[in-house]
Design a protein around this motif. Structure first.
Motif: not given
Length: 352
Positions: A217-220, A242-246, A253-255
């Motif tokens: 998950a690159p910062a940009t 949750l949409m970003m995690a998917v 947790e990581a997201m």
């Protein structure tokens, strides 16, 4: 078995059937794979055990280290059987500086690797395939003790091997896999077993933690996606998280911790969500709404490719493949049946 049959086999005048090979393996109490090719010396990777491990952890370490050693040896034997040279670990060597920001070092290493692989800043669709075909690592996903997230080993002569816990959801395995790529970058020449959720003390382990999430998950990309969702829904709620995690195919947790580390969410947000009961069911429902398919498969892409070719050439039986790679026979049979057949294909003249 008739003496004449045995003499013919030993003299190379008669091929060994898969049933006979199985009987020989049982008689001599060795893996079938060890009888297939005697040119490959069984691999014994040096294990880096924790001095502070509890009795239970030590037992798990021994078990997982043994599994990875066996699978690594089987991978080398399968490659030798097909005349394949060991894949070269095509990764830059990274020296973790004793000074300076680990976050910056991890972010830089992640961006440099993405640039080298030509994958831009978007989500990685199939990390295992990328690790196997582009990085030269052999990846295995097998059931391990629940507290174990995975293990990694690197040898200068034969390359790298990664073992992931198939009992963990795919998105958790991806985070572990990316962490293990960090180990390959640092060229740590030993077998290391990793426990789920452990707090790493060494600077190298912390670098691998930071590198793994920065690579996935690159910062940009994270900032851009978060802004896009907030603008679209006029808010940024748990649902958008949750949409970003998917989207990045990583755990909640990581997201969440990634957003915390980028100062996009307050520190402690994940702990708050956990207390509120936000978990796997919520993520699963969002994934279904986004039409994301399940990824659980017994084979990683390269292992399926090699096993399929060996099976089609009648070099190995389904039983032998299952034994070598320590997989369920039913899963092996199903995977081989689902492979696209090669009969009737049009052969092209490839200029090399």
């Amino acid at each position: 078995m008739a003496r004449t049959t045995l003499v013919a086999i030993e003299a190379g005048k008669r091929a060994v059937s898969s049933q006979e090979l199985r009987q020989f393996a049982e008689l001599y109490d060795v893996p079938e794979s060890e009888l297939v090719n005697d040119d490959v010396v069984p691999l014994e990777l040096e294990v880096e055990f924790r001095s502070s491990a509890t009795e239970s952890q030590a037992a798990d370490e021994v078990q997982v280290a043994s599994i990875l050693n066996r699978l690594a040896s089987s991978a080398l034997q399968l490659e030798a059987l097909l005349g394949q040279t060991a894949p070269r670990v095509d990764l830059p060597a990274v020296v973790v500086s004793k000074a300076g920001s680990l976050d910056r070092q991890a972010e830089d290493a992640a961006l440099q690797l993405r640039s080298r692989l030509g994958i831009g800043l978007g989500p990685i669709q199939n990390l295992s395939a990328l690790m196997e075909f582009e990085m030269g690592l052999r990846v295995f996903e097998r059931p391990l003790p629940s507290k174990i997230s995975g293990a990694v080993a690197f040898d200068e002569k034969v390359g790298g091997f990664v073992l992931l816990n198939s009992r963990h959801p795919p998105y958790r395995r991806r985070v572990t896999g990316a962490h293990e790529v960090g180990h390959a970058l640092t060229r740590q020449t030993s077998l290391v077993v990793h426990f789920d959720g452990e707090l790493h003390q060494s600077r190298t382990e912390r670098f691998c933690d930071l590198f793994g999430i920065a690579f996935l998950a690159p910062a940009t990309a994270v900032r851009r996606k978060a802004k896009e969702l907030k603008d679209l829904f006029a808010q940024f709620s748990v649902r958008q998280l949750l949409m970003m995690a998917v989207f990045f195919n990583i755990s909640i947790e990581a997201m969440t911790r990634r957003l915390e580390s980028l100062d996009m969410l307050p520190q402690g947000t994940f702990d708050t969500l956990k207390k509120q009961g936000v978990g796997l069911d919520h993520r699963r429902r969002v994934a279904e709404e986004m039409s994301v398919p399940d990824e659980n498969q017994p084979f990683t892409p390269r292992a399926l490719l090699l096993a399929g070719v060996a099976y089609e050439r009648e070099l190995l039986s389904e039983q032998q493949i299952a034994s070598m790679l320590e997989l369920n026979l039913v899963d092996v049979r199903r995977a081989l049946e689902e492979r696209d057949g090669h009969a009737g294909e049009v052969v092209l003249d490839l200029v090399e």
